[in-house]
Every structure is written in C-alpha cells, then in structure tokens.
Design a protein around this motif. Structure first.
Motif, PDB file in Angstrom:
ATOM      1  N   VAL A   1       0.837  -1.195   0.000  1.00  0.00           N
ATOM      2  CA  VAL A   1       0.000   0.000   0.000  1.00  0.00           C
ATOM      3  C   VAL A   1       0.879   1.255   0.000  1.00  0.00           C
ATOM      4  CG1 VAL A   1      -1.724   1.323   1.283  1.00  0.00           C
ATOM      5  CG2 VAL A   1      -1.943  -1.165   1.101  1.00  0.00           C
ATOM      6  N   ALA A   2       1.873   1.278   0.887  1.00  0.00           N
ATOM      7  CA  ALA A   2       2.798   2.416   0.931  1.00  0.00           C
ATOM      8  C   ALA A   2       3.625   2.496  -0.348  1.00  0.00           C
ATOM      9  CB  ALA A   2       3.706   2.298   2.153  1.00  0.00           C
ATOM     10  N   TYR A   3       4.027   1.337  -0.869  1.00  0.00           N
ATOM     11  CA  TYR A   3       4.805   1.297  -2.113  1.00  0.00           C
ATOM     12  C   TYR A   3       4.004   1.908  -3.259  1.00  0.00           C
ATOM     13  CZ  TYR A   3       7.453  -0.652  -6.053  1.00  0.00           C
ATOM     14  OH  TYR A   3       8.180  -0.810  -7.221  1.00  0.00           O
ATOM     15  N   ASP A   4       2.740   1.530  -3.365  1.00  0.00           N
ATOM     16  CA  ASP A   4       1.908   2.067  -4.443  1.00  0.00           C
ATOM     17  C   ASP A   4       1.740   3.574  -4.306  1.00  0.00           C
ATOM     18  OD1 ASP A   4       1.693  -0.507  -5.314  1.00  0.00           O
ATOM     19  OD2 ASP A   4      -0.426  -0.772  -4.809  1.00  0.00           O
ATOM     20  N   ASP A   5       1.622   4.069  -3.068  1.00  0.00           N
ATOM     21  CA  ASP A   5       1.535   5.515  -2.864  1.00  0.00           C
ATOM     22  C   ASP A   5       2.817   6.209  -3.329  1.00  0.00           C
ATOM     23  OD1 ASP A   5      -1.014   5.355  -1.838  1.00  0.00           O
ATOM     24  OD2 ASP A   5      -0.392   5.413   0.262  1.00  0.00           O
ATOM     25  N   LEU A   6       3.962   5.613  -3.014  1.00  0.00           N
ATOM     26  CA  LEU A   6       5.228   6.184  -3.470  1.00  0.00           C
ATOM     27  C   LEU A   6       5.282   6.224  -4.991  1.00  0.00           C
ATOM     28  CD1 LEU A   6       7.811   4.483  -1.052  1.00  0.00           C
ATOM     29  CD2 LEU A   6       7.053   6.866  -1.013  1.00  0.00           C
ATOM     30  N   MET A   7       4.825   5.147  -5.627  1.00  0.00           N
ATOM     31  CA  MET A   7       4.829   5.099  -7.086  1.00  0.00           C
ATOM     32  C   MET A   7       3.921   6.177  -7.671  1.00  0.00           C
ATOM     33  SD  MET A   7       6.926   2.875  -8.376  1.00  0.00           S
ATOM     34  CE  MET A   7       6.223   2.999 -10.026  1.00  0.00           C
ATOM     35  N   HIS A   8       2.735   6.366  -7.101  1.00  0.00           N
ATOM     36  CA  HIS A   8       1.832   7.412  -7.589  1.00  0.00           C
ATOM     37  C   HIS A   8       2.493   8.779  -7.490  1.00  0.00           C
ATOM     38  CE1 HIS A   8      -1.846   5.260  -8.520  1.00  0.00           C
ATOM     39  NE2 HIS A   8      -1.825   4.630  -7.365  1.00  0.00           N
ATOM     40  N   MET A   9       3.188   9.033  -6.386  1.00  0.00           N
ATOM     41  CA  MET A   9       3.853  10.319  -6.211  1.00  0.00           C
ATOM     42  C   MET A   9       4.921  10.540  -7.276  1.00  0.00           C
ATOM     43  SD  MET A   9       4.286  10.402  -2.065  1.00  0.00           S
ATOM     44  CE  MET A   9       3.042   9.613  -1.042  1.00  0.00           C
ATOM     45  N   GLN A  10       5.628   9.485  -7.646  1.00  0.00           N
ATOM     46  CA  GLN A  10       6.631   9.601  -8.693  1.00  0.00           C
ATOM     47  C   GLN A  10       5.988   9.936 -10.035  1.00  0.00           C
ATOM     48  OE1 GLN A  10       9.996   9.603  -8.224  1.00  0.00           O
ATOM     49  NE2 GLN A  10       9.417   9.533  -6.060  1.00  0.00           N
ATOM     50  N   ILE A  11       4.913   9.239 -10.347  1.00  0.00           N
ATOM     51  CA  ILE A  11       4.281   9.421 -11.650  1.00  0.00           C
ATOM     52  C   ILE A  11       3.689  10.816 -11.792  1.00  0.00           C
ATOM     53  CG2 ILE A  11       2.346   8.654 -13.082  1.00  0.00           C
ATOM     54  CD1 ILE A  11       2.932   5.790 -11.979  1.00  0.00           C
ATOM     55  N   ILE A  12       2.971  11.282 -10.777  1.00  0.00           N
ATOM     56  CA  ILE A  12       2.307  12.589 -10.903  1.00  0.00           C
ATOM     57  C   ILE A  12       3.310  13.737 -10.878  1.00  0.00           C
ATOM     58  CG2 ILE A  12       0.178  11.724  -9.882  1.00  0.00           C
ATOM     59  CD1 ILE A  12       0.879  13.141  -7.298  1.00  0.00           C
ATOM     60  N   ASN A  13       4.530  13.473 -10.397  1.00  0.00           N
ATOM     61  CA  ASN A  13       5.561  14.520 -10.372  1.00  0.00           C
ATOM     62  C   ASN A  13       6.551  14.405 -11.520  1.00  0.00           C
ATOM     63  OD1 ASN A  13       5.384  16.355  -7.835  1.00  0.00           O
ATOM     64  ND2 ASN A  13       4.922  14.304  -7.063  1.00  0.00           N
ATOM     65  N   GLY A  14       6.266  13.525 -12.480  1.00  0.00           N
ATOM     66  CA  GLY A  14       7.022  13.546 -13.721  1.00  0.00           C
ATOM     67  C   GLY A  14       8.175  12.580 -13.854  1.00  0.00           C
ATOM     68  N   ALA A  15       8.370  11.673 -12.908  1.00  0.00           N
ATOM     69  CA  ALA A  15       9.413  10.659 -13.109  1.00  0.00           C
ATOM     70  C   ALA A  15       9.020   9.782 -14.284  1.00  0.00           C
ATOM     71  CB  ALA A  15       9.590   9.817 -11.848  1.00  0.00           C
TER      72      ALA A  15
END
Length: 365
Positions: free
Chosen positions: A85-99
């Motif tokens: 769950v925490a991993y998926d949140d980290l991934m979402h943060m990366q995607i929405i910030n342009g990684a």
C-alpha cells in the motif's frame, strides 16, 4: 514456430495428425527382455526464452530517452514484509511529479536484502500496476552470472521494460570476464549497465563499455565515477545517466548526460524533474545540496529510509543491517524540510522527529 502450423493442439480434427509408432515395434522383445510401449513422440513445442524471440517489451529507443529515473524505495510492514500500500503511494507520487522510470529492487530499494521470489514479485507488481504510466527497470544483477541470467529471464517474463546490471562484486573478475558476463545478460533485452566502484570494489573501465556498446541491447550506463568519465562517453555518442545526485545537474547540462538515476527524487520528485527538464539552473541545484549531502552522509539508503519515515509516507521499519540515523541527524532533516518547503516533499503529513523507540528493526524477513 513453423511447427505450430503443422500441429494445432486445439484443432477440431478428430485426432492429431502425428505419425503413430508401429505396434509390432512397441512390443518387440530384445534379448528376451520386455520393453515398455513407446509413446508417440510429439515435436517439442516449448520455446524457452532466448534472445531472438519476439517478446512483449519496450525497445531500447524507449529507454535511452528517459531523463528522470527514480531508484524507488521499498517500504516494509512491522514484520518485515513488503508494504505494498505504501509502495503504491510512493509510485503514484513519482508518476504525478514527472518521473519517467523507476529502478525496482536496486541498492536504494534494498534488492540485496530480498529473496529472488520477493524481487521478481515486486517487479511484476510494479509492471502490472504502473507499467502503462512509467518504465519499470528491474535490478536483476548479481555477482553470479547464473543467478543474473535466471533473474533477468524472470524479470522480462513478468514484463519489466529493461534490466539494470551491476558488475560482479566481492569475488570480482578479469576485464574479459566482465565482458563475457555482460554479453550474456545483454542477449536478453534492453539493459543499463551500472558502474559504482565504491560498492563493487571494481571499476568498469571505458574499454569494457566501448566493447559492450556494440551490442544493440545496451541502453546505456549508470555512471558514478565522475562527470569527466561521463563526458568521455557522451562525446562518443553513448547514453549515460548520472548515478550521483550531487553531480547530476552538471552532468546533464554540462557533460552530456541524458539524465539521472536518482535517490533524492524519492523525496522531492518535482524539484528533481525541474532540475533535469528545466534547463541549466545552478541556483536550484545549490538549493538542493544540503538535502543531498544529508542523504548520503551515511551509506544509502539509511538517510532515505529515515527521511521517508519522518515524512510519514512509510512505516519506520528497517530491515537489518540498516538502522535509522541518530537523533541529531533526524533533527537536521526537519530543518532541511522547513528550509526547502514542506510542499516540495512527498506526502501530506507534517514532518516530525521520531524517537528511537518509534523505529522497528527486523532481523528475520
């Protein structure tokens, strides 16, 4: 594959059109000893993974244009299992910030503390959940060529877009051994070679890289030696990512690097995106230096794990041998966040100073 046209296993015909063995041959005795009936021999339709197969994966051209790749953190539950769950949140943060890409199970993601089953599961999970939005690069390297081959086969089988491979460490090998090791891996698909002598104890020198560059599956090199080394490669047309956050701005805008494979982007993906995409910006680069210096004062990922816990985006759980930074360093991080602005960091909770008793150290996982 031509055999598939001759032997359709789902045919509506009454039976497979296969030559049947002779009945007299089946029961023929030899030297007075009975032989069991021979089964009909069906052509071997199993096609093991080989470099010339057409696989459902991205091309090298799609990898070489990535500018911001995050070496993503792996968070844990209190018992040491993955906190998806925490991993998926980290991934979402990366995607929405342009990684544009992530390294799964790298040094930062603590792949060396994972079983291969965990490793491949996490790669597959990342592909299944996020592979349409971001390139998934699996760290499937090993100091054992046999293990590297097996892990890379599995990584591509679960859909990773490219592999990251370090040179054999501890035992090390000769320069020809390096070439042979990497050429075996490169036969499988798009690959980034990772050179970090401070961890492996052995540099991958330019002659080895130039030899490997003749392979069409070499996407590029994550280079940690120096920007001068990066310039030597980029002048000859090689694709290079800086492996050092403190040098990546100059590598990108002064030495020809395509981008960075970053640890700091776990914390400040938006600012790292600006650093890689927004043009030369020494003012922003200088502004980020206190955070980057703090991150790497102890071996990575100790600083990152501590920081993400204090930001409240992961549980304060460490798989040993990693332990959190001491209290004085944790206090420093709060000041760094306040100076840069909490809005520039991942997560929404206020940054806090965790007590020693807040951390969980897991020795069996």
């Amino acid at each position: 594959m031509a055999l598939l046209g001759n032997y359709s296993l789902c045919s509506s015909d009454a039976a497979l059109q296969l030559p049947l063995p002779s009945i007299t041959k089946i029961h023929k005795r030899k030297n007075g000893r009975w032989r069991s009936p021979e089964a009909a021999i069906i052509p071997n339709l199993h096609l093991p993974m080989r470099s010339l197969e057409v696989k459902n994966r991205t091309s090298v051209d799609d990898i070489i244009k990535l500018r911001l790749i995050t070496a993503i953190k792996t968070p844990y539950l209190p018992d040491g299992r993955f906190d998806l769950v925490a991993y998926d949140d980290l991934m979402h943060m990366q995607i929405i910030n342009g990684a544009e890409g992530v390294i799964v199970g790298g040094t930062t993601g603590e792949g060396h503390l994972m079983s291969w089953d965990e490793h491949i599961m996490l790669i597959g999970h990342t592909v299944n959940c996020f592979g349409g939005s971001i390139k998934v690069i699996g760290n499937t390297g090993s100091n054992s060529t046999r293990e590297a081959i097996h892990a890379t086969e599995q990584g591509f089988a679960v859909g990773m877009h490219a592999a990251l491979h370090i040179n054999p460490y501890y035992g090390k090998t000769s320069l020809q051994g390096l070439i042979s090791h990497f050429e075996t891996i490169l036969s499988m698909g798009p690959t980034i070679v990772y050179n970090v002598p401070s961890r492996t104890g052995q540099d991958i020198p330019p002659p080895v890289i130039h030899t490997l560059a003749q392979n069409v599956n070499l996407a590029g090199v994550k280079e940690c030696v120096s920007n001068d080394r990066i310039k030597e490669y980029t002048d000859k047309g090689l694709v290079i990512w800086s492996g050092n956050d403190d040098e990546c701005h100059d590598a990108r805008w002064g030495f020809g690097a395509t981008g960075v494979i970053s640890v700091a982007s776990n914390l400040i993906p938006g600012l790292m995106h600006e650093l890689m995409f927004g043009g030369k910006n020494p003012k922003l680069n200088s502004k980020l230096m206190p955070l980057i210096e703090w991150l790497f004062r102890e071996p990575n990922p100790i600083g990152l794990n501590t920081a993400l816990a204090q930001l409240g985006v992961v549980r304060p759980v460490f798989r040993l041998p990693y332990v959190p930074l001491p209290l004085a360093r944790r206090l420093e991080f709060v000041n760094i966040v306040n100076n840069l602005g909490r809005e520039n960091f991942v997560g929404e909770r206020d940054v806090q100073v965790l007590d020693d008793d807040d951390f969980i150290l897991v020795d069996r996982y």
